[in-house]
Design an enzyme around this catalytic site. Sequence first.
Site, PDB file in Angstrom:
ATOM      1  N   ASP A 131     -67.163  32.557  59.106  1.00  0.00           N
ATOM      2  CA  ASP A 131     -66.994  32.863  57.899  1.00  0.00           C
ATOM      3  C   ASP A 131     -65.801  34.149  57.392  1.00  0.00           C
ATOM      4  OD1 ASP A 131     -67.302  30.100  57.128  1.00  0.00           O
ATOM      5  OD2 ASP A 131     -68.801  30.209  55.704  1.00  0.00           O
ATOM      6  N   ARG A 248     -51.802  12.498  55.541  1.00  0.00           N
ATOM      7  CA  ARG A 248     -53.028  11.841  56.646  1.00  0.00           C
ATOM      8  C   ARG A 248     -53.680  13.338  56.267  1.00  0.00           C
ATOM      9  NH1 ARG A 248     -50.869   7.932  56.856  1.00  0.00           N
ATOM     10  NH2 ARG A 248     -50.437   6.703  58.760  1.00  0.00           N
TER      11      ARG A 248
HETATM   12  O1  F6P Z   1     -71.826  29.155  59.195  1.00  0.00           O
HETATM   13  C1  F6P Z   1     -71.236  29.516  58.275  1.00  0.00           C
HETATM   14  C2  F6P Z   1     -70.353  27.890  58.081  1.00  0.00           C
HETATM   15  O2  F6P Z   1     -69.656  27.551  59.072  1.00  0.00           O
HETATM   16  C3  F6P Z   1     -69.908  27.499  56.613  1.00  0.00           C
HETATM   17  O3  F6P Z   1     -68.625  27.661  56.587  1.00  0.00           O
HETATM   18  C4  F6P Z   1     -70.324  26.076  56.564  1.00  0.00           C
HETATM   19  O4  F6P Z   1     -70.898  25.641  54.444  1.00  0.00           O
HETATM   20  C5  F6P Z   1     -71.021  26.073  56.825  1.00  0.00           C
HETATM   21  O5  F6P Z   1     -71.104  27.430  57.804  1.00  0.00           O
HETATM   22  C6  F6P Z   1     -71.898  24.667  57.837  1.00  0.00           C
HETATM   23  O6  F6P Z   1     -73.659  24.996  58.213  1.00  0.00           O
HETATM   24  P1  F6P Z   1     -73.934  23.743  58.280  1.00  0.00           P
HETATM   25  O7  F6P Z   1     -73.376  22.601  59.016  1.00  0.00           O
HETATM   26  O8  F6P Z   1     -74.538  24.097  59.978  1.00  0.00           O
HETATM   27  O9  F6P Z   1     -75.224  23.219  57.984  1.00  0.00           O
END
Ligand code: F6P
Length: 326
Positions: A131, A248
Amino acid sequence: MDKKVKRIGVLTSGGDAPGMNPAIRAVARSCKFYDIECIGIRRGYSGLINGDVLPLDDQSVNGLLIRGGTILYTARCSEFQTEEGLARAARSSKYIGLDGIIAIGGDGTIRGAGDLANCGVPVISIPASIDNDIGCTEYSIGFDTACNTAIEAIDRLRDTMQSHERCSVVEVMGKRAGHIATYVGIAVGATSVLVPEHELDLDGDVIEMIRRARLSGRTHYMIIVAEGVGSAVEIAQYVKDHTGMDPRVTVLGHIQRGGTPTARDRVTASRMGNYAVRCFVEGKANRAVVTHKGEITDIDILEAVKMERGLQESMVECLNTLTGTR
Ligand code: F6P
């Protein structure tokens, strides 16, 4: 060389990011160089609490430069967030005989490292999160790979959207931050980019942008939505209701978290892993490895956890200019 440090632990925690493995490799190889024993801690802070460790010698990190994910596994540990869990982690670190811990991960991982520092465990953190939203650093390991993965997928989508003269709504990762969406939006020439940092205005930011793109002769439209903005399906429905098109939806999801790290992530991870070990060798502790003005440096970990980072102004300006957003 000041050789007070004899045994270092390394862990990965939070969401994995491409480049974590090269960072582990760099830590293990640097430890070998400085004659320090390197201990891998599995499953992040949970592994520290439970003493889930293994020796990381030179051979065990062979081939890691090109591998996504983390061989040490990762976890989000709620027990560590309790006073008792933190105390157990600190006791376990002493029991294992660690002179220091290198924690690789996102903002939660760095906060955890700060908590350990407060309990007297010497720590160094390395920023890794696709992120790129860690407050203390300009760059987090994994961002470049994630963006390139998203861009490759969207380029493929564009071929079919262009052929059918369609609209695509693509959801990229980023629950609280729109760095991936903004960066990818510029790279793919998006019609519109929606990020959690800005209040959602579907009429102004999507419908109006499609209308303008149509007037200027475009026949297909790419709407990039950061995960934290809301449902891509609902946004697509709104576009359908207000334009008559049949968009889509593609949710790229965890595809962005995997894959072989790009050159930028391999090199940054290698440099940061090496830098972290050198911090300990030089007698430093409780530092966050960061990039600042493009250089790798270190700052106090307790200062690091307080820092916040918004979208880069110049990036947003560029995106707005190129999409024609006023
Ligand atoms: O690592 C960050 C991130 O990819 C965020 O963008 C996302 O919301 C989150 O992790 C999701 O993480 P998980 O599916 O592992 O809980």
